[in-house]
Enzyme design. Structure first.
Site, PDB file in Angstrom:
ATOM      1  N   HIS A 217      50.911  25.779  16.168  1.00 27.70           N
ATOM      2  CA  HIS A 217      52.207  25.940  16.835  1.00 27.70           C
ATOM      3  C   HIS A 217      52.124  26.874  18.051  1.00 27.70           C
ATOM      4  O   HIS A 217      52.444  26.475  19.155  1.00 27.70           O
ATOM      5  CB  HIS A 217      53.262  26.455  15.844  1.00 27.70           C
TER       6      HIS A 217
ATOM      7  N   GLU B 200      64.274  30.725  17.421  1.00 26.78           N
ATOM      8  CA  GLU B 200      63.324  31.660  16.802  1.00 26.78           C
ATOM      9  C   GLU B 200      63.862  33.087  16.769  1.00 26.78           C
ATOM     10  O   GLU B 200      63.092  34.037  16.594  1.00 26.78           O
ATOM     11  CB  GLU B 200      61.971  31.630  17.536  1.00 26.78           C
TER      12      GLU B 200
ATOM     13  N   GLU C  32      35.508  42.654  26.876  1.00 25.68           N
ATOM     14  CA  GLU C  32      36.689  43.518  26.859  1.00 25.68           C
ATOM     15  C   GLU C  32      37.822  43.062  25.940  1.00 25.68           C
ATOM     16  O   GLU C  32      38.847  43.726  25.834  1.00 25.68           O
ATOM     17  CB  GLU C  32      37.199  43.728  28.283  1.00 25.68           C
TER      18      GLU C  32
ATOM     19  N   HIS D 298      53.122  28.644  23.573  1.00 27.54           N
ATOM     20  CA  HIS D 298      52.275  27.590  22.993  1.00 27.54           C
ATOM     21  C   HIS D 298      51.002  27.403  23.834  1.00 27.54           C
ATOM     22  O   HIS D 298      50.790  26.320  24.392  1.00 27.54           O
ATOM     23  CB  HIS D 298      53.033  26.253  22.964  1.00 27.54           C
TER      24      HIS D 298
ATOM     25  N   HIS E 278      56.966  34.573  22.648  1.00 31.27           N
ATOM     26  CA  HIS E 278      56.380  33.459  21.888  1.00 31.27           C
ATOM     27  C   HIS E 278      56.014  32.358  22.868  1.00 31.27           C
ATOM     28  O   HIS E 278      56.781  32.044  23.779  1.00 31.27           O
ATOM     29  CB  HIS E 278      57.389  32.952  20.855  1.00 31.27           C
TER      30      HIS E 278
END
Ligand code: 13P
Ligand code: ZN
Length: 270
Positions: A210, A116, A169, A141, A139
């Protein structure tokens, strides 16, 4: 030269990958992190004149030429990074032509940076123009968030407001809201361009079915954004099928942003 395994930036990334694994967000090799490092800090630990390998990047990252990043390796299990940081992590410098990464430490088994990297580097380029303090792209999942992308519309306003309304909040933590991309093929320049485009207005971008991207000036900040979204998604899923007796109204959200003096996404209240 100091021992790099004692470097605070290595310890921090090891600690966060351990946490992310234990939270169940980063199964197998799921997820990736990149964090910029100052050259003067890197020089304390490694000889930056020695390039171990030069690895092509299939897009133009010239805006980042000369910058250093510590990046998780492709295929590396988050569960194992802290036990073997030199296998699971690498420090790269973006080459002068912008099309190569010069490896100066890590990926010891012969591996390379995350698949990525396009999304990470393109997000770094975008966020650095908006926030000079920007350093981290993360990143992951997260389970509840991914479940939510299966049952909720992918409209950014609706998605963001469903989350804002789970915890008072939330709107303070991510007042700019959440960008949402439809399902797209991961690991490509295309998803990198789409993600970076969303990063012009959001610090959080969901990839439907994803995962999520979070950015910030530190690992803690990027993690804190994702962790708050994931908690909100869990609350959303726990209550989505039940009759709602109490909800946070739009008026109450406005009270919160006024009370906390945060600059929120005004379009989401039109
Ligand atoms: P990498 O192992 O290449 O980092 O890929 C993991 C992932 O989450 C892809 O989106
Ligand atoms: Zn992923």
């Amino acid at each position: 030269m100091k021992n790099i395994l004692d470097a605070p930036f290595i310890k921090e990334i090891c600690e966060i990958t351990d946490n992310m694994y234990r939270l169940g967000w980063d199964e197998r090799n799921g997820g990736n992190i990149s964090c910029s490092l100052n050259e003067c800090v890197v020089k304390e630990y490694i000889d930056i004149t020695k390039v171990i390998r030069t690895i092509p990047i299939n897009f133009d990252a010239k805006e980042l030429s000369g910058k250093y990043f510590i990046v998780t390796g492709t295929g590396e299990y988050f569960r194992q990074i802290s036990a073997n940081p030199e296998n699971g992590l690498g420090i790269i410098r973006i080459s002068a032509d912008g099309y190569h990464a010069e490896l100066v430490w890590g990926y010891k088994k012969g591996g390379k940076f995350t698949s990525e990297l396009p999304s990470h580097l393109m997000a770094h380029m975008t966020r650095l123009k908006i926030d000079p303090e920007h350093r981290v792209v993360m990143h992951s999942h997260p389970t509840n968030l991914l479940a939510m992308t299966q049952v909720h519309t992918l409209d950014e306003k609706e998605f963001t407001k469903s989350l804002w309304k789970t915890i008072t909040e939330c709107i303070v933590v991510f007042p700019d809201g959440i960008g949402v991309l439809p399902w797209m093929l991961c690991g490509t320049n295309e998803i990198g361009v789409a993600t970076a485009n969303k990063m012009k207005q959001y610090r959080l971008v969901v990839w439907a079915l994803h995962g999520i991207y979070g950015v910030g000036s530190s690992i803690d900040e990027a993690f804190g954004l994702i962790e708050t979204v994931e908690k909100a998604a869990e609350l959303y899923l726990k209550t989505a099928h039940l009759p709602k007796l109490n909800t946070i109204t739009d008026e109450q959200l406005m009270e919160v942003v006024k009370g906390f003096k945060v600059d929120y996404k005004k379009e989401f209240f039109k």
